[in-house]
Write a protein that holds these residues in place. Structure first.
Motif, PDB file in Angstrom:
ATOM      1  N   LYS A 223     -46.528   6.564 -40.242  1.00 16.55           N
ATOM      2  CA  LYS A 223     -45.927   5.236 -39.155  1.00 16.55           C
ATOM      3  C   LYS A 223     -45.649   4.281 -40.022  1.00 16.55           C
ATOM      4  O   LYS A 223     -44.686   3.308 -39.247  1.00 16.55           O
ATOM      5  CB  LYS A 223     -46.643   5.487 -37.830  1.00 16.55           C
ATOM      6  CG  LYS A 223     -46.566   6.975 -37.174  1.00 16.55           C
ATOM      7  CD  LYS A 223     -45.273   7.895 -36.710  1.00 16.55           C
ATOM      8  CE  LYS A 223     -45.270   9.061 -36.345  1.00 16.55           C
ATOM      9  NZ  LYS A 223     -44.301   9.535 -35.565  1.00 16.55           N
ATOM     10  N   LEU A 224     -46.159   4.333 -40.955  1.00 15.23           N
ATOM     11  CA  LEU A 224     -46.260   1.974 -41.224  1.00 15.23           C
ATOM     12  C   LEU A 224     -45.349   2.069 -42.385  1.00 15.23           C
ATOM     13  O   LEU A 224     -44.801   1.374 -43.187  1.00 15.23           O
ATOM     14  CB  LEU A 224     -47.389   1.869 -41.482  1.00 15.23           C
ATOM     15  CG  LEU A 224     -48.046   1.508 -40.147  1.00 15.23           C
ATOM     16  CD1 LEU A 224     -49.907   1.476 -40.508  1.00 15.23           C
ATOM     17  CD2 LEU A 224     -47.782   0.594 -38.943  1.00 15.23           C
TER      18      LEU A 224
ATOM     19  N   ASN B 197     -42.015   2.831 -44.089  1.00 10.32           N
ATOM     20  CA  ASN B 197     -40.806   2.416 -43.997  1.00 10.32           C
ATOM     21  C   ASN B 197     -40.240   1.370 -43.361  1.00 10.32           C
ATOM     22  O   ASN B 197     -38.974   0.849 -42.844  1.00 10.32           O
ATOM     23  CB  ASN B 197     -39.491   3.162 -43.566  1.00 10.32           C
ATOM     24  CG  ASN B 197     -40.171   4.830 -45.048  1.00 10.32           C
ATOM     25  OD1 ASN B 197     -40.039   4.614 -45.586  1.00 10.32           O
ATOM     26  ND2 ASN B 197     -39.601   6.022 -44.113  1.00 10.32           N
ATOM     27  N   LEU B 198     -41.829   0.476 -42.859  1.00  9.48           N
ATOM     28  CA  LEU B 198     -42.055  -0.684 -42.238  1.00  9.48           C
ATOM     29  C   LEU B 198     -42.370  -2.091 -42.869  1.00  9.48           C
ATOM     30  O   LEU B 198     -43.004  -2.052 -43.929  1.00  9.48           O
ATOM     31  CB  LEU B 198     -42.407  -0.990 -40.349  1.00  9.48           C
ATOM     32  CG  LEU B 198     -42.659   0.437 -39.732  1.00  9.48           C
ATOM     33  CD1 LEU B 198     -43.446   0.289 -38.505  1.00  9.48           C
ATOM     34  CD2 LEU B 198     -40.791  -0.011 -39.282  1.00  9.48           C
ATOM     35  N   ASP B 199     -41.738  -2.973 -42.553  1.00  6.70           N
ATOM     36  CA  ASP B 199     -41.720  -4.178 -43.255  1.00  6.70           C
ATOM     37  C   ASP B 199     -43.025  -5.033 -42.990  1.00  6.70           C
ATOM     38  O   ASP B 199     -43.679  -4.309 -41.942  1.00  6.70           O
ATOM     39  CB  ASP B 199     -40.886  -5.201 -43.501  1.00  6.70           C
ATOM     40  CG  ASP B 199     -40.165  -5.552 -41.976  1.00  6.70           C
ATOM     41  OD1 ASP B 199     -41.222  -5.969 -41.385  1.00  6.70           O
ATOM     42  OD2 ASP B 199     -39.214  -6.076 -41.482  1.00  6.70           O
ATOM     43  N   TYR B 200     -43.701  -5.480 -43.336  1.00  8.48           N
ATOM     44  CA  TYR B 200     -45.283  -6.707 -42.589  1.00  8.48           C
ATOM     45  C   TYR B 200     -45.307  -6.077 -41.572  1.00  8.48           C
ATOM     46  O   TYR B 200     -45.983  -5.881 -40.960  1.00  8.48           O
ATOM     47  CB  TYR B 200     -45.176  -7.471 -43.940  1.00  8.48           C
ATOM     48  CG  TYR B 200     -46.349  -8.188 -43.943  1.00  8.48           C
ATOM     49  CD1 TYR B 200     -47.615  -7.469 -44.432  1.00  8.48           C
ATOM     50  CD2 TYR B 200     -46.610  -9.521 -42.552  1.00  8.48           C
ATOM     51  CE1 TYR B 200     -49.388  -8.556 -43.552  1.00  8.48           C
ATOM     52  CE2 TYR B 200     -48.197  -9.511 -43.028  1.00  8.48           C
ATOM     53  CZ  TYR B 200     -49.065  -9.171 -43.458  1.00  8.48           C
ATOM     54  OH  TYR B 200     -50.548  -9.731 -42.865  1.00  8.48           O
ATOM     55  N   THR B 201     -43.869  -7.631 -40.595  1.00 12.84           N
ATOM     56  CA  THR B 201     -44.312  -7.617 -39.450  1.00 12.84           C
ATOM     57  C   THR B 201     -44.279  -7.124 -38.781  1.00 12.84           C
ATOM     58  O   THR B 201     -44.822  -6.825 -37.852  1.00 12.84           O
ATOM     59  CB  THR B 201     -42.555  -8.759 -39.625  1.00 12.84           C
ATOM     60  OG1 THR B 201     -43.047  -9.995 -40.106  1.00 12.84           O
ATOM     61  CG2 THR B 201     -43.173  -9.041 -37.865  1.00 12.84           C
ATOM     62  N   ALA B 202     -43.101  -5.953 -39.275  1.00 14.75           N
ATOM     63  CA  ALA B 202     -43.439  -4.624 -38.158  1.00 14.75           C
ATOM     64  C   ALA B 202     -44.216  -4.036 -38.282  1.00 14.75           C
ATOM     65  O   ALA B 202     -44.912  -3.094 -37.667  1.00 14.75           O
ATOM     66  CB  ALA B 202     -41.596  -3.291 -38.124  1.00 14.75           C
ATOM     67  N   GLN B 203     -45.210  -3.721 -39.459  1.00 11.18           N
ATOM     68  CA  GLN B 203     -46.415  -3.070 -39.560  1.00 11.18           C
ATOM     69  C   GLN B 203     -47.515  -3.655 -38.271  1.00 11.18           C
ATOM     70  O   GLN B 203     -48.237  -3.264 -38.411  1.00 11.18           O
ATOM     71  CB  GLN B 203     -47.135  -2.622 -41.349  1.00 11.18           C
ATOM     72  CG  GLN B 203     -45.692  -2.234 -41.984  1.00 11.18           C
ATOM     73  CD  GLN B 203     -46.452  -1.913 -43.054  1.00 11.18           C
ATOM     74  OE1 GLN B 203     -47.684  -2.356 -43.614  1.00 11.18           O
ATOM     75  NE2 GLN B 203     -46.528  -0.849 -44.024  1.00 11.18           N
TER      76      GLN B 203
ATOM     77  N   HIS C  57     -47.149  -5.023 -36.240  1.00 13.98           N
ATOM     78  CA  HIS C  57     -46.998  -5.375 -34.713  1.00 13.98           C
ATOM     79  C   HIS C  57     -46.906  -3.999 -34.462  1.00 13.98           C
ATOM     80  O   HIS C  57     -47.140  -3.499 -33.606  1.00 13.98           O
ATOM     81  CB  HIS C  57     -45.407  -5.275 -34.914  1.00 13.98           C
ATOM     82  CG  HIS C  57     -45.021  -6.905 -34.297  1.00 13.98           C
ATOM     83  ND1 HIS C  57     -46.000  -7.575 -33.078  1.00 13.98           N
ATOM     84  CD2 HIS C  57     -44.066  -7.565 -35.387  1.00 13.98           C
ATOM     85  CE1 HIS C  57     -45.198  -9.274 -33.696  1.00 13.98           C
ATOM     86  NE2 HIS C  57     -44.065  -8.964 -34.865  1.00 13.98           N
ATOM     87  N   LYS C  58     -47.010  -2.705 -34.905  1.00 12.51           N
ATOM     88  CA  LYS C  58     -47.570  -1.615 -34.585  1.00 12.51           C
ATOM     89  C   LYS C  58     -48.983  -1.515 -34.474  1.00 12.51           C
ATOM     90  O   LYS C  58     -49.362  -0.723 -33.655  1.00 12.51           O
ATOM     91  CB  LYS C  58     -46.781  -0.545 -35.755  1.00 12.51           C
ATOM     92  CG  LYS C  58     -46.953   0.947 -35.604  1.00 12.51           C
ATOM     93  CD  LYS C  58     -46.149   1.232 -34.588  1.00 12.51           C
ATOM     94  CE  LYS C  58     -45.468   2.330 -34.700  1.00 12.51           C
ATOM     95  NZ  LYS C  58     -43.978   2.944 -33.899  1.00 12.51           N
TER      96      LYS C  58
ATOM     97  N   ASP D 239     -49.637  -3.125 -31.163  1.00 13.87           N
ATOM     98  CA  ASP D 239     -49.750  -2.356 -30.606  1.00 13.87           C
ATOM     99  C   ASP D 239     -51.239  -0.913 -30.634  1.00 13.87           C
ATOM    100  O   ASP D 239     -51.250  -0.474 -29.519  1.00 13.87           O
ATOM    101  CB  ASP D 239     -48.231  -2.004 -30.533  1.00 13.87           C
ATOM    102  CG  ASP D 239     -47.605  -3.131 -30.287  1.00 13.87           C
ATOM    103  OD1 ASP D 239     -47.457  -4.136 -30.087  1.00 13.87           O
ATOM    104  OD2 ASP D 239     -45.964  -2.441 -30.517  1.00 13.87           O
TER     105      ASP D 239
END
Length: 179
Positions: A137-138, A140-146, A148-149, A152
């Protein structure tokens, strides 16, 4: 000596702890001390057993895991091995609750989540709870999105454990070895 928790083995058929121990004895896998367990995610409930594997080093542990998998006892759904594989976010808690009650309460809370839970029966009244954030789930996410995921996931897990009245919870990152 390296020891990590947990190894979760999903059995092909549901069996009692006594039946599983008998199968281990027949296959000369006496180094395994299993506990009843179940693995939950938003789609499935899988039954099996959790246990530790000890070894002199990482390779020794992996060889023991391969020995287990060649015995056709079931599928290793999760293995946490120190300094092995990739990091996975984990939350560990001990709850004063029978495993079946814990499973029922946890299942209702896991809709629309990105994590899995392994529940382990330590005794009739004590259960271990291990929540994992799926590393896929992490990916393909950039650092900031990771970030936040992960945050959460931590908030959601903490909320669930507070609802379950967990006495303590420990968020950590463990080695994850997909088999």
């Amino acid at each position: 000596m390296i020891t990590e928790v947990p190894i979760f083995l999903e059995t092909q058929t549901k069996m009692s702890l006594a039946q599983f121990k008998e199968q281990l004895q027949q296959r000369n896998l006496t180094f395994i001390e299993p506990y009843e367990a179940m693995f939950l995610d938003k789609h499935t409930e899988r039954y099996g057993f959790c246990f530790n594997i000890e070894g002199d080093n990482q390779q020794d542990i992996i060889e023991k895991l391969q020995q287990i998998t060649t015995q056709n006892l079931g599928k290793i759904a999760f293995a946490s091995i120190k300094f092995c594989g990739q990091g996975i976010h984990c939350c560990f808690a001990v709850l004063t609750m029978p495993i079946n009650a814990l499973m029922a309460l946890t299942l209702g809370y896991m809709n629309n989540t990105d994590f899995s839970v392994c529940l382990m029966k330590r005794s009739d009244e004590i259960s271990y709870f291990m929540a994992f954030l799926d590393p896929k789930k992490l990916e393909n996410l950039d650092y900031t999105a990771q970030f936040h995921k992960i945050e959460d996931w931590k908030k959601y897990t903490k909320s669930l454990l507070e609802y379950l009245d967990a006495g303590s919870m420990d968020f950590l990152q463990v080695g994850y070895y997909p088999l």
